[in-house]
Design an enzyme around this catalytic site. Sequence first.
Site, PDB file in Angstrom:
ATOM      1  N   MET A 208       0.849  -1.204   0.000  1.00 36.64           N
ATOM      2  CA  MET A 208       0.000   0.000   0.000  1.00 36.64           C
ATOM      3  C   MET A 208       0.881   1.248   0.000  1.00 36.64           C
ATOM      4  O   MET A 208       1.928   1.282   0.612  1.00 36.64           O
ATOM      5  CB  MET A 208      -1.000  -0.002   1.148  1.00 36.64           C
ATOM      6  N   HIS A 209       0.400   2.234  -0.747  1.00 39.66           N
ATOM      7  CA  HIS A 209       1.134   3.501  -0.791  1.00 39.66           C
ATOM      8  C   HIS A 209       0.243   4.680  -1.151  1.00 39.66           C
ATOM      9  O   HIS A 209       0.702   5.815  -1.166  1.00 39.66           O
ATOM     10  CB  HIS A 209       2.262   3.412  -1.827  1.00 39.66           C
ATOM     11  N   ARG A 210      -1.044   4.426  -1.455  1.00 38.77           N
ATOM     12  CA  ARG A 210      -1.935   5.519  -1.894  1.00 38.77           C
ATOM     13  C   ARG A 210      -2.057   6.562  -0.791  1.00 38.77           C
ATOM     14  O   ARG A 210      -2.326   6.219   0.368  1.00 38.77           O
ATOM     15  CB  ARG A 210      -3.346   5.014  -2.167  1.00 38.77           C
ATOM     16  N   ARG A 242       7.113   5.719   1.075  1.00 32.75           N
ATOM     17  CA  ARG A 242       6.120   6.670   1.594  1.00 32.75           C
ATOM     18  C   ARG A 242       5.408   6.067   2.805  1.00 32.75           C
ATOM     19  O   ARG A 242       5.178   6.737   3.821  1.00 32.75           O
ATOM     20  CB  ARG A 242       5.093   6.950   0.485  1.00 32.75           C
ATOM     21  N   ASP A 286      -3.348  -1.530  -2.610  1.00 28.75           N
ATOM     22  CA  ASP A 286      -4.036  -0.371  -3.189  1.00 28.75           C
ATOM     23  C   ASP A 286      -3.315   0.073  -4.467  1.00 28.75           C
ATOM     24  O   ASP A 286      -3.562   1.154  -4.989  1.00 28.75           O
ATOM     25  CB  ASP A 286      -4.162   0.779  -2.181  1.00 28.75           C
TER      26      ASP A 286
END
Length: 440
Positions: A208-210, A242, A286
């Site tokens: 996930m990184h959104r 991130r 994501d």
Amino acid sequence: MKIAVVLGTRPEIIKMAPIIDEIIKRKIDLTILHTGQHYDEEMSDNFFRDLEIPAPDYNIHVGSGSHAKQTALMMEGIEGVLMDEKPDIVLVQGDTNAVLAGSLVASKLHIAIGHVESGLRSFDMTMPEEVNRRVCDVTSTMYFIPTEQSAINLLAEGYSRTNLFITGNTVVDACFRHLEIAKKRGFDEESLASLDIDNMDNILTLTMHRAENVDIKSRVINIIDAIKELNDMNVIFPIHPRTKKTLQDFGLFDELNNLKHVHIIKPLGYLDFLQLTSKSTLILTDSGGLQEEAITLNVPALTLRYNTERPETVTAGGNILVGSDKDVILENAKKILNDKEFAEKMKNAPNPYGQGNSAKLTVDAIQNYFDEGLLDIKAPEDIMSSFERKMALIDENVSVKEFEDKNNASIHMIFDGEKMRFPADDLKLKGMCVTYDEYK
Ligand code: UD1
Ligand code: UDP
């Protein structure tokens, strides 16, 4: 002909690699410009190595920053390179800030733009990616579109179908080509050394990184709470920089890292990641690219989003949108893990993204446009001064081509009573629209 490829992040390198390969194979002049948005070795250089493509000719090292700063720096750097290199076409891929910057700069320099992976729409204007891909489409000359569904998005926005090319997605080319190489090579990464992945059961790959997930603490907590309960899985989490940063800022990194069934590792190179995902029972993500790869590799995916610009994966049955809702995540994960028939159905969902020949189709189309002089941006005197579009209800017993020839007009969209359809030349128009009587 000279082609310039502008890219800046991990997924752009992966998805442009098959096109770069194809350009090189055909001995077409090529310039690769890296914006430097992703700069860690494991987010950038490793992919040039794993995908066996040449290092960029230029790197403008924009690094991290706010959207405005990043985009502005990119624009300045890209402008200088394009003015020197004078390519016939600039290719951008997807929806990152490199796509926004590259397309704005090229269009102002009157250079044709080819948008690879064009036409995707999440209809969620809070996503920076939705803004980027829409702006790019406005400026583009050639549209390389993964599916008919995405072509319909463009037709519905008024784009002319003559410039739309349904090519499939180059991610399938990359997957097919590199999975076998990866399997022969085996795992290579230090970060996997402590994990005996080959002997693990029930692997759940998590990425996930959104921004809309990882920058919002309550959403991260919900996702972590769901992961805590999936303790009969081996959760492998190659963490995006991130996400690592925000988990640390929120004070949640150690809690997740200390769970016995969760293995947080650094981002993997493409060959290792393909092996990991293809061995997985389930993918929780994501990521845009991973939704496509999951259905290509026949692995069920749960997407940690409320909307997707890849609705074909959901309609095909290989992907379920679970948002960041703990109960929905758990309910669907458990169903996949416990209901064999359900899991099989998800695994066998047909791949909507093509046969793995997208790069070839893309470069064929570019070569053709170049040969026909269609990459030249028209001068004012060559553009009609008054241009009128009309809406028509057609219910004649003729094909699209017959109608167009007879009326000297082109049909952009056909409504079949349920949805807009991409018009094929030989499509019979009878019954393909709601007649006025029915409409009344
Ligand atoms: C970007 C894209 C996103 C894409 C993703 C792929 C935009 C608007 N976003 O998001 O569409 O899905 O890449 O992964 O273009 N960082 C590092 N090292 C790096 C790169 C980033 O530490 O090599 C950290 C920095 O703290 C940075 C943060 O990650 O501030 C976010 O990076 P950024 O490139 O701005 O956005 P992504 O989330 O990677
Ligand atoms: N990927 C990878 N190593 C990892 C995580 C992802 O090689 O540790 C690849 C993955 O196979 C996919 C791409 O990165 O092709 C997706 O990138 P990302 O999720 O960063 O971006 P998005 O696709 O969401 O834009």
